[in-house]
Structure formats: C-alpha cells, structure tokens
Design a protein around this motif. Structure first.
Motif, short mmCIF file in Angstrom:
data_model
loop_
_atom_site.label_atom_id
_atom_site.label_comp_id
_atom_site.label_asym_id
_atom_site.label_seq_id
_atom_site.Cartn_x
_atom_site.Cartn_y
_atom_site.Cartn_z
N ILE A 51 0.81 -1.22 0.00
CA ILE A 51 0.00 0.00 0.00
C ILE A 51 0.85 1.28 0.00
N HIS A 52 2.11 1.20 0.47
CA HIS A 52 2.94 2.40 0.53
C HIS A 52 3.28 2.90 -0.87
N ASN A 53 3.03 2.04 -1.88
CA ASN A 53 3.37 2.42 -3.25
C ASN A 53 2.18 2.98 -3.99
N LYS A 54 1.48 3.96 -3.43
CA LYS A 54 0.31 4.52 -4.10
C LYS A 54 0.74 5.32 -5.33
N PRO A 55 0.04 5.16 -6.44
CA PRO A 55 0.38 5.99 -7.62
C PRO A 55 0.06 7.45 -7.33
N PRO A 56 0.73 8.38 -8.00
CA PRO A 56 0.45 9.80 -7.76
C PRO A 56 -0.96 10.16 -8.21
N LEU A 57 -1.56 11.13 -7.53
CA LEU A 57 -2.90 11.58 -7.91
C LEU A 57 -2.84 12.32 -9.23
N PRO A 58 -3.80 12.05 -10.14
CA PRO A 58 -3.82 12.82 -11.39
C PRO A 58 -4.11 14.28 -11.11
N THR A 59 -3.51 15.16 -11.89
CA THR A 59 -3.65 16.60 -11.62
C THR A 59 -4.32 17.37 -12.76
N ALA A 60 -4.75 16.66 -13.80
CA ALA A 60 -5.38 17.37 -14.94
C ALA A 60 -6.62 18.11 -14.45
N SER A 61 -7.00 19.14 -15.19
CA SER A 61 -8.21 19.88 -14.83
C SER A 61 -9.36 19.50 -15.77
N PHE A 62 -10.53 19.23 -15.19
CA PHE A 62 -11.74 19.00 -15.97
C PHE A 62 -12.75 20.11 -15.71
N LYS A 63 -12.23 21.26 -15.32
CA LYS A 63 -13.08 22.41 -14.97
C LYS A 63 -14.05 22.72 -16.11
N GLY A 64 -15.31 22.85 -15.76
CA GLY A 64 -16.33 23.23 -16.75
C GLY A 64 -16.77 22.10 -17.66
N GLN A 65 -16.24 20.90 -17.47
CA GLN A 65 -16.56 19.82 -18.42
C GLN A 65 -17.69 18.92 -17.92
N THR A 66 -18.40 18.34 -18.88
CA THR A 66 -19.46 17.37 -18.60
C THR A 66 -18.93 15.99 -18.98
N ILE A 67 -19.01 15.05 -18.01
CA ILE A 67 -18.38 13.74 -18.20
C ILE A 67 -19.39 12.63 -17.92
N ILE A 68 -19.44 11.64 -18.78
CA ILE A 68 -20.27 10.46 -18.57
C ILE A 68 -19.34 9.31 -18.19
N VAL A 69 -19.64 8.63 -17.07
CA VAL A 69 -18.85 7.48 -16.65
C VAL A 69 -19.77 6.26 -16.63
N THR A 70 -19.50 5.29 -17.50
CA THR A 70 -20.30 4.05 -17.46
C THR A 70 -19.68 3.10 -16.44
N GLY A 71 -20.52 2.21 -15.89
CA GLY A 71 -20.02 1.29 -14.86
C GLY A 71 -19.56 2.03 -13.63
N ALA A 72 -20.29 3.10 -13.28
CA ALA A 72 -19.87 3.96 -12.16
C ALA A 72 -20.38 3.47 -10.81
N SER A 73 -21.09 2.33 -10.80
CA SER A 73 -21.69 1.89 -9.54
C SER A 73 -20.67 1.31 -8.58
N SER A 74 -19.51 0.89 -9.08
CA SER A 74 -18.53 0.25 -8.19
C SER A 74 -17.14 0.33 -8.83
N GLY A 75 -16.17 -0.14 -8.08
CA GLY A 75 -14.83 -0.35 -8.62
C GLY A 75 -14.18 0.90 -9.19
N LEU A 76 -13.51 0.71 -10.32
CA LEU A 76 -12.73 1.79 -10.92
C LEU A 76 -13.59 2.96 -11.36
N GLY A 77 -14.80 2.67 -11.88
CA GLY A 77 -15.69 3.75 -12.33
C GLY A 77 -16.07 4.66 -11.18
N LEU A 78 -16.42 4.06 -10.04
CA LEU A 78 -16.81 4.84 -8.87
C LEU A 78 -15.63 5.68 -8.37
N GLU A 79 -14.46 5.06 -8.30
CA GLU A 79 -13.28 5.80 -7.85
C GLU A 79 -12.91 6.91 -8.83
#
Ligand SMILES: NC(=O)c1ccc[n+]([C@@H]2O[C@H](COP(=O)([O-])OP(=O)(O)OC[C@H]3O[C@@H](n4cnc5c(N)ncnc54)[C@H](OP(=O)(O)O)[C@@H]3O)[C@@H](O)[C@H]2O)c1
Length: 115
Positions: free
Chosen positions: A13-41
């Motif tokens: 667990i000490h090897n966490k990947p860095p947090l993404p830093t891109a900006s999605f300011k003002g954007q509309t995003i659709i995430v499929t499979g968002a109920s669990s797992g990677l989509g939810l995160e």
C-alpha cells in the motif's frame, strides 16, 4: 531492483500511484459502470479535478443513487454536480445535454473465457 522484487514491492500500500492533476473544470463527463470499482473511484477523482457535471451511467438506478451518495460522502462536491442515470439516459443525452466533453467507457468485466 530486479523485476520480481519490483513486482512484489508494488503490491504494498505504501506504493500509491500519484494523484492525477489534470483539470476537468467546466466539463461534462459520462462514466459508465460507475456503480462500483474503478468507475466509482474515477468519479471521485473527477470531482476533485473540477468537472462541473458527472453522469454516473449505471444499469440499476438504486446502485447509481448509492454511488452518488458514496461520492458525495467522500468529496466536497456540490449536490448539482452528480447525476445518477440508467440506460435510458442516452436519449436524454441527445435531447437535453448541451455538451459532453468526456465519456469514460469503463463498464464491463473481465472473464477467463474468450467467448
Ligand atoms: N480492476 C482491475 O484491476 C482491472 C484491470 C484491467 C481492466 N479492468 C477493467 O476495468 C473495468 C472496471 O473494472 P472494475 O474492477 O472496476 O470492475 P467492477 O468493480 O466489477 O465494476 C464493473 C462495473 O461495470 C458494470 N458492468 C459490468 N458489466 C456490465 C454490463 N454488461 N453492462 C453494463 N454495465 C456493466 C458494473 O455494473 P453493475 O454494478 O450493475 O454490475 C460495474 O459498475 C472493467 O472493464 C475491467 O475489465 C479492471
């Protein structure tokens, strides 16, 4: 470090990947499979990165609503940012959304069968 040692090291667990830093300011995003797992995160990260609307596209509205609550509980997200949606959402996308910037097509599962 050898390949095997590096592989074993990455499982901890000490090897966490860095947090993404891109900006999605003002954007509309659709995430499929968002109920669990990677989509939810991913939804939680997209909130943190400033998306103005995230549509959690799921095949079960109860699961979608539970996912919305989970994202709201773990982020400082204004209530109007997240929308739970089911399959019929595609018609609403065409009819009502003024814009779609990103579709994170994550829904699916991995099986051992190639059929
Ligand atoms: N986790 C990994 O290490 C990993 C690695 C490589 C690739 N992936 C890929 O990344 C994606 C997400 O993985 P995950 O681990 O987050 O999986 P997960 O926790 O099992 O979540 C899968 C999501 O996809 C939805 N889904 C599954 N089958 C569907 C279908 N036929 N139609 C519509 N929605 C469907 C599920 O909805 P319900 O809640 O309704 O079931 C759920 O929201 C998958 O495509 C997987 O193959 C994952």
């Amino acid at each position: 470090m050898s390949f095997l040692a590096a592989f074993i090291d990455r499982q901890f667990i000490h090897n966490k990947p860095p947090l993404p830093t891109a900006s999605f300011k003002g954007q509309t995003i659709i995430v499929t499979g968002a109920s669990s797992g990677l989509g939810l995160e991913a939804c939680k990260h997209l909130v943190r990165m400033g998306a103005s609307q995230i549509i959690l596209a799921c095949r079960n509205i109860d699961k979608a609503n539970t996912a919305v609550k989970s994202v709201q509980a773990t982020t400082t997200c204004p209530s109007n940012v997240l929308k739970a949606s089911v399959l019929a959402f595609s018609d609403r996308v065409k009819a009502k959304l003024p814009r779609v910037d990103v579709v994170l097509a994550n829904a699916g599962l991995h099986t051992l069968s190639s059929k």
